[in-house]
Scaffold this motif. Structure first.
Motif, PDB file in Angstrom:
ATOM      1  N   PHE A 176       0.867  -1.187   0.000  1.00 43.77           N
ATOM      2  CA  PHE A 176       0.000   0.000   0.000  1.00 43.77           C
ATOM      3  C   PHE A 176       0.898   1.230   0.000  1.00 43.77           C
ATOM      4  N   VAL A 177       0.292   2.395  -0.249  1.00 40.76           N
ATOM      5  CA  VAL A 177       1.019   3.656  -0.200  1.00 40.76           C
ATOM      6  C   VAL A 177       0.208   4.591   0.683  1.00 40.76           C
ATOM      7  N   THR A 178       0.908   5.368   1.501  1.00 42.74           N
ATOM      8  CA  THR A 178       0.188   6.257   2.410  1.00 42.74           C
ATOM      9  C   THR A 178       0.554   7.704   2.130  1.00 42.74           C
ATOM     10  N   ILE A 179      -0.458   8.550   2.106  1.00 42.57           N
ATOM     11  CA  ILE A 179      -0.244   9.964   1.825  1.00 42.57           C
ATOM     12  C   ILE A 179      -0.626  10.781   3.052  1.00 42.57           C
ATOM     13  N   ALA A 180       0.058  11.901   3.220  1.00 43.81           N
ATOM     14  CA  ALA A 180      -0.231  12.775   4.360  1.00 43.81           C
ATOM     15  C   ALA A 180      -1.594  13.432   4.173  1.00 43.81           C
ATOM     16  N   PRO A 181      -2.349  13.575   5.255  1.00 43.95           N
ATOM     17  CA  PRO A 181      -3.700  14.142   5.124  1.00 43.95           C
ATOM     18  C   PRO A 181      -3.703  15.584   4.619  1.00 43.95           C
ATOM     19  N   GLU A 182      -2.576  16.312   4.880  1.00 44.28           N
ATOM     20  CA  GLU A 182      -2.547  17.714   4.458  1.00 44.28           C
ATOM     21  C   GLU A 182      -1.824  17.884   3.127  1.00 44.28           C
ATOM     22  N   HIS A 183      -1.601  16.792   2.423  1.00 42.68           N
ATOM     23  CA  HIS A 183      -0.884  16.866   1.151  1.00 42.68           C
ATOM     24  C   HIS A 183      -1.669  17.709   0.146  1.00 42.68           C
ATOM     25  N   PRO A 184      -0.992  18.675  -0.519  1.00 47.03           N
ATOM     26  CA  PRO A 184      -1.737  19.605  -1.387  1.00 47.03           C
ATOM     27  C   PRO A 184      -2.469  18.917  -2.563  1.00 47.03           C
ATOM     28  N   LEU A 185      -1.981  17.776  -3.023  1.00 45.87           N
ATOM     29  CA  LEU A 185      -2.638  17.113  -4.158  1.00 45.87           C
ATOM     30  C   LEU A 185      -3.869  16.323  -3.741  1.00 45.87           C
ATOM     31  N   ALA A 190      -6.924  17.140  15.293  1.00 49.08           N
ATOM     32  CA  ALA A 190      -6.259  16.447  16.404  1.00 49.08           C
ATOM     33  C   ALA A 190      -4.785  16.824  16.455  1.00 49.08           C
ATOM     34  N   ARG A 191      -4.191  16.998  15.285  1.00 47.65           N
ATOM     35  CA  ARG A 191      -2.756  17.250  15.240  1.00 47.65           C
ATOM     36  C   ARG A 191      -2.404  18.570  15.908  1.00 47.65           C
ATOM     37  N   THR A 192      -3.160  19.611  15.622  1.00 49.59           N
ATOM     38  CA  THR A 192      -2.816  20.906  16.216  1.00 49.59           C
ATOM     39  C   THR A 192      -3.199  20.981  17.685  1.00 49.59           C
ATOM     40  N   GLN A 193      -4.126  20.137  18.084  1.00 55.15           N
ATOM     41  CA  GLN A 193      -4.542  20.204  19.479  1.00 55.15           C
ATOM     42  C   GLN A 193      -3.730  19.283  20.377  1.00 55.15           C
ATOM     43  N   ARG A 194      -2.783  18.627  19.750  1.00 60.98           N
ATOM     44  CA  ARG A 194      -1.995  17.683  20.528  1.00 60.98           C
ATOM     45  C   ARG A 194      -1.147  18.446  21.538  1.00 60.98           C
ATOM     46  N   GLU A 195      -1.417  18.296  22.776  1.00 63.27           N
ATOM     47  CA  GLU A 195      -0.669  19.069  23.758  1.00 63.27           C
ATOM     48  C   GLU A 195       0.464  18.275  24.398  1.00 63.27           C
ATOM     49  N   ASN A 196       0.242  17.015  24.604  1.00 64.07           N
ATOM     50  CA  ASN A 196       1.356  16.221  25.123  1.00 64.07           C
ATOM     51  C   ASN A 196       2.194  15.724  23.949  1.00 64.07           C
ATOM     52  N   ARG A 197       3.307  15.181  24.247  1.00 69.66           N
ATOM     53  CA  ARG A 197       4.227  14.777  23.189  1.00 69.66           C
ATOM     54  C   ARG A 197       3.922  13.384  22.657  1.00 69.66           C
ATOM     55  N   GLU A 198       2.970  12.738  23.232  1.00 68.13           N
ATOM     56  CA  GLU A 198       2.777  11.339  22.854  1.00 68.13           C
ATOM     57  C   GLU A 198       2.280  11.191  21.425  1.00 68.13           C
ATOM     58  N   GLU A 199       2.812  10.151  20.800  1.00 69.62           N
ATOM     59  CA  GLU A 199       2.370   9.891  19.444  1.00 69.62           C
ATOM     60  C   GLU A 199       0.970   9.306  19.484  1.00 69.62           C
ATOM     61  N   ASN A 205      -2.487   9.224   9.349  1.00 70.83           N
ATOM     62  CA  ASN A 205      -2.184  10.351  10.248  1.00 70.83           C
ATOM     63  C   ASN A 205      -0.715  10.400  10.619  1.00 70.83           C
ATOM     64  N   PHE A 206       0.025   9.344  10.337  1.00 74.30           N
ATOM     65  CA  PHE A 206       1.439   9.329  10.728  1.00 74.30           C
ATOM     66  C   PHE A 206       2.358   9.878   9.644  1.00 74.30           C
ATOM     67  N   VAL A 207       1.790  10.263   8.504  1.00 76.64           N
ATOM     68  CA  VAL A 207       2.620  10.820   7.446  1.00 76.64           C
ATOM     69  C   VAL A 207       2.504  12.339   7.481  1.00 76.64           C
ATOM     70  N   VAL A 208       3.677  13.003   7.401  1.00 76.86           N
ATOM     71  CA  VAL A 208       3.650  14.460   7.401  1.00 76.86           C
ATOM     72  C   VAL A 208       4.059  14.992   6.033  1.00 76.86           C
ATOM     73  N   ALA A 209       3.350  16.006   5.578  1.00 76.67           N
ATOM     74  CA  ALA A 209       3.590  16.528   4.225  1.00 76.67           C
ATOM     75  C   ALA A 209       4.927  17.246   4.127  1.00 76.67           C
ATOM     76  N   SER A 210       5.429  17.720   5.273  1.00 77.12           N
ATOM     77  CA  SER A 210       6.611  18.569   5.215  1.00 77.12           C
ATOM     78  C   SER A 210       7.908  17.794   5.107  1.00 77.12           C
ATOM     79  N   VAL A 270       4.512  11.474   0.874  1.00 78.23           N
ATOM     80  CA  VAL A 270       3.886  10.211   0.503  1.00 78.23           C
ATOM     81  C   VAL A 270       4.889   9.096   0.827  1.00 78.23           C
ATOM     82  N   VAL A 271       4.413   8.027   1.440  1.00 77.61           N
ATOM     83  CA  VAL A 271       5.308   6.953   1.855  1.00 77.61           C
ATOM     84  C   VAL A 271       4.832   5.634   1.294  1.00 77.61           C
ATOM     85  N   MET A 272       5.796   4.785   0.879  1.00 80.24           N
ATOM     86  CA  MET A 272       5.364   3.459   0.463  1.00 80.24           C
ATOM     87  C   MET A 272       5.241   2.567   1.695  1.00 80.24           C
TER      88      MET A 272
END
Length: 843
Positions: A265-274, A298-307, A334-339, A344-346
């Motif tokens: 499978f391939v995983t894409i970041a939720p905030e990916h512009p495409l 959820a990502r911006t509201q994450r206050e503790n460091r836990e994944e 949710n574990f893929v970051v666009a930056s 995009v991750v395989m």
RNA sequence: GCGAGAGUGGCGAAAUGGCAGACGCACCAGACUUAGGAUCUGGCGGGUAACCCCCGUGCGGGUUCAAGUCCCGCCUCUCGCACCA
């Protein structure tokens, strides 16, 4: 308060007045003399000097003064990093204009710094909020724009609601704004960026040349840049009508192309512009969009460091595997970051633990394509096989080892045009737009007809207007300022809109060290003179807090490299040697207003004098370690200076008109006691010099000065023990040496007492040199050991032979006792130092 | 998880593989004093009557005539980065 031990207040005032009237610390480029550029990080004018400043500047001043006495032409400047948010906050809270607030803070802090007696060339003072400085920020910006190193892009950015501004990645700490600690949210905005990533490789490689930097800081920068070599691989989108898409492929980045056949499978970041464009074609569009919205929130509201738990959703779209042509589902995770990478991750569940967990959770297939050594191919997988191994089920690449497979697969993809070797970095481009007032206006104009038009260099500076109103609701008052905002287009002349964002203040501090050096013959059309820069640069010693280890130092290195490439800087690396001073602690935590544990330097200077405050901060801990503030220990430093003053007073009373003897004269027939004093004097000179030269071990240098005073005091107390001429000679030369060595630490008292001992202008006198003859000791303590344990010490001439030492040891009661009943197996003799008897019990 | 640094008296700290605790703070005793929270002199890691001796640099091993220091394995703390593909 009791009477002062010595009149420090009068002394410091009159010495400072004299420095001021003589312009003692003014410097000019002088090609006939070696230069030394000593720089402390300039302060933000927040209102008052705090102990951290005092420490920073005391260290720098000691080094600058030492180097001056060593004959260097020392550049030691000071200025103000005076753009920034607190000035605006003050404007809102107190109704003061940021410019007025800043100006009065600078005036006050300058007085405070002068009271500390710091040896700055104030003629080079740099204030970043003045047009004469920030115009060059604008000038550099235009150069960067021309070079393609400044650009504008839509980006999902860190946004602080409370400050109403964008934050760089570096300014987000654990999801909170570094300034106000509000939670950071994400927003899409059009912003100016500087292409620091273009210099990522250079900045990374440059680190290895920075031998004068602490390992810690180099590592922090390396971790921040974080290069990673791997491969980009294109997966084509299985979409029949993709007219709305810029490309028919999605590109992944991987460091493990050898596991390509294991992709399920391939995983894409939720905030990916495409992603929104792709989802137009998806039957699962609604589910996917709901997932994206929930994840970003959820990502911006994450206050503790836990994944958070790994979660994902099928996008409804399939991709084609570039080598097998098989269908591969595209997931949103949710574990893929666009930056990072391509966003995009395989997914290779057999060989990546995260993908393994994800595949388990969503029942995705697992394909083993690498067998690490010792793996049973038939055993059920309980986790990912992440080690390298031989490839299986990988078409023509089966049987290859990890390294070889990675290279061959990448080369094959390159040949097919579906992949390429690639180095990526964690480092992001530097977003410099700020929706604030108190900063440098970005010199561009937005024209409806011509687009973005840079302000021509001849029209610089774009002045920051003074007449503005603060709403207190955030947002930039510049955007509300009609005269500033509306301006003719420099290209077509029609009314256009001026950029109302200002620059990140880190720009200001990215080149101020060049300004200090180059200001001496700078003219209106260039920020600094090349001759001065090539004389003074690089900064020989930079001193500041470790909190700037990443941001400021990385930006300054980047800027310097850009200016080097533009032919404006003579060096690529600005700071030869870096000293990161530790924090000042009180009661175990950092001094801060909120903790209420601050010590006010002004009060200390008033009570003990600047010399004491400086001496204590240098004495109490090594410069790079944290310093625990101790009110009592300050008095120790104070007592030392008071005792020194009274001892020298006593010398002057005993020998009126001293020094009548020539200190440089070699006294050949000193008594034993006198000779020991002389040795101590010269050893102190030698060791204090070493302390400066090694890694600025200023705490031990001060300790040695205290030792010397103790030695001289003891000698002085035994009035009848030595010949008067010896006494006068040793006491005057001893105290003179002590004052010269003390001058970098306690410059006022040294100057004052120095004058009385014939050492006026002590700060511009040559640093003392130890006399080799005095360093030769007539008697030294030999350590006598038995089986490595100390049994006795015996004073003997340094060149005493082993036999002679053994002979003397044999007369020593303790040694004899330790040797009785033992057989000496062997002896170890270190000339001038040690004799060790290795023994075993006599049978 | 990855990386860096640190662990020594009551405290801040010193020690090119060679006398552990320099220097300072605090503390104790003495001197001078009407007084001492000033100044001066001396003492000050633990055990001990002892200046003999024994123990002692986070823990466990090792190398060496000799280890705070070098090597191996741990523990703890601090800092930086962290879903990094």
């Amino acid at each position: 308060m009791s009477d002062p031990l010595y009149p420090f207040s009068d002394i410091e005032q009159s010495v400072q007045d004299r420095w001021e009237s003589l312009k003692s610390f003014k410097v000019q480029r002088d090609d006939t003399r070696p230069k030394y550029y000593c720089l402390e990080m300039f302060p933000y004018p927040s209102g008052r000097i705090h102990m951290g400043h005092v420490r920073n500047y005391s260290i720098g001043d000691a080094i600058a003064r030492y180097k001056r006495m060593r004959g260097f032409n020392v550049l030691h400047p000071m200025g103000w990093d005076s753009f920034g948010l607190p000035a605006e906050n003050a404007a809102v809270v107190r109704g003061v204009h940021p410019a007025d607030w800043t100006e009065s803070n600078i005036a006050h802090m300058k007085v405070q710094l002068k009271k500390l007696g710091l040896s700055y060339d104030w003629d080079r003072e740099v204030t970043t909020c003045l047009p004469e400085y920030y115009r060059w920020n604008q000038w550099f910006f235009l150069k960067l724009l021309e070079k393609g190193l400044a650009y504008r892009k839509e980006a999902l950015l860190n946004w602080c609601d409370s400050c109403a501004t964008v934050l760089a990645n570096e300014q987000v700490e654990e999801g909170l704004c570094w300034r106000c600690s509000n939670p950071v949210t994400l927003r899409t905005l059009s912003q100016w960026f500087l292409k620091i990533t273009e210099y990522a490789d250079d900045l990374m490689q440059g680190l290895s040349s920075l031998e004068g930097w602490p390992e810690r800081v180099r590592t922090m920068q390396a971790n921040w840049i974080a290069p990673s070599t791997g491969t980009e691989i294109d997966f084509s989108l299985d979409i029949p009508d993709s007219a709305n898409l810029p490309a028919r492929t999605l590109t992944v980045f991987t460091t493990r192309p050898d596991t390509l056949y294991g992709v399920t499978f391939v995983t894409i970041a939720p905030e990916h512009p495409l992603l929104p464009l792709i989802l137009e074609h998806s039957p699962e569009k609604d589910r996917a969009e709901a997932f994206i919205e929930a994840t970003l929130k959820a990502r911006t509201q994450r206050e503790n460091r836990e994944e958070p738990e790994k979660e994902g959703v099928f996008s409804g779209i399939s991709l084609k595997h570039p080598l097998t042509g098989q269908d591969v589902p595209l997931w949103i995770g949710n574990f893929v970051v666009a930056s990072y990478g391509t966003g995009v991750v395989m997914g290779v569940p057999a060989h990546d633990q995260r993908d393994f967990d994800f595949a388990k959770k969503y029942r995705l297939p697992v394909r083993v394509v690498v067998l690490p050594q010792g793996t049973d191919p038939n055993a059920a997988l309980t986790g990912a096989l992440t080690d390298d191994g031989l490839l299986v089920d990988s078409g023509t690449f089966s049987g290859l080892s990890g390294d070889e497979a990675r290279e061959r697969i990448t080369r094959h993809l390159e040949k097919c045009g579906t992949g390429r070797a690639r180095k990526t970095f964690r480092l992001r481009d530097w977003g410099i737009s700020r929706q604030r007032y108190w900063g440098t206006p970005i010199p561009v104009v937005h024209c409806d007809h011509c687009g973005i038009v840079p302000v021509p260099a001849k029209d610089l500076p774009v002045l920051l207007p003074r007449d503005i109103h603060f709403t207190g609701h955030g947002g930039s008052p510049l955007a509300e300022h009609p005269d500033f905002r509306a301006t003719p287009c420099p290209s077509c002349g029609r009314i256009a809109r001026r950029e109302t964002d200002t620059m990140d203040t880190f720009i200001d501090s990215s080149w101020y060290f060049l300004r200090f050096a180059g200001i001496e013959d700078a003219s209106g059309d260039r920020p600094f003179s090349p001759e001065s820069l090539s004389y003074w640069l690089p900064v020989d010693q930079y001193i500041g807090g470790v909190e700037h280890a990443i941001l400021h130092l990385l930006y300054a290195r980047f800027f310097t490299r850009v200016l080097f490439d533009l032919g404006l800087s003579p060096v690529q690396e600005p700071f030869q040697s870096l000293l990161t001073q530790g924090m000042v602690l009180k009661d175990g935590s950092k001094m801060s207003k909120s903790r209420g544990n601050v010590v006010d330097p002004d009060l200390l200077v008033e009570e003990y004098g600047a010399d004491t405050v400086r001496l204590f901060t240098l004495f109490s801990a090594p410069p790079d370690k944290d310093l625990s503030w101790d009110d009592k220990a300050v008095e120790g430093a104070y007592r030392f200076l008071g005792r020194l003053a009274s001892r020298i007073q006593a010398v002057l009373e005993e020998y009126p008109g001293a020094p009548s003897v020539d200190g440089s004269q070699w006294m050949a027939d000193l008594t034993h006691e006198g000779s020991a004093v002389r040795t101590k004097i010269h050893e102190t000179i030698q060791r204090v010099t070493q302390d400066f030269e090694s890694h600025a071990q200023l705490n031990t240098a001060v300790a040695r000065l205290m030792e010397l005073l103790n030695t001289l005091s003891n000698y002085q107390n035994n009035e009848d023990k030595d010949r008067p001429d010896f006494r006068e000679h040793l006491l005057t030369t001893g105290y003179r040496a002590l004052l010269l060595l003390l001058a970098p630490f306690a410059p006022h008292l040294s100057e004052h007492l120095g004058e009385k001992l014939g050492l006026a202008e002590i700060g511009s006198r040559p640093w003392p040199v130890p006399d080799e003859r005095a360093l030769v000791r007539t008697l030294i303590p030999f350590v006598i050991q038995v089986n490595g344990k100390l049994r006795s010490t015996i004073s003997l001439a340094p060149d005493t032979s082993e036999a002679m030492v053994a002979d003397e040891a044999g007369k020593d009661e303790r040694v004899v006792r330790a040797l009785s009943g033992q057989t000496i197996v062997k002896t170890v003799f270190v000339p001038g130092k040690i004799l060790n008897f290795v023994v075993r019990p006599t049978p």
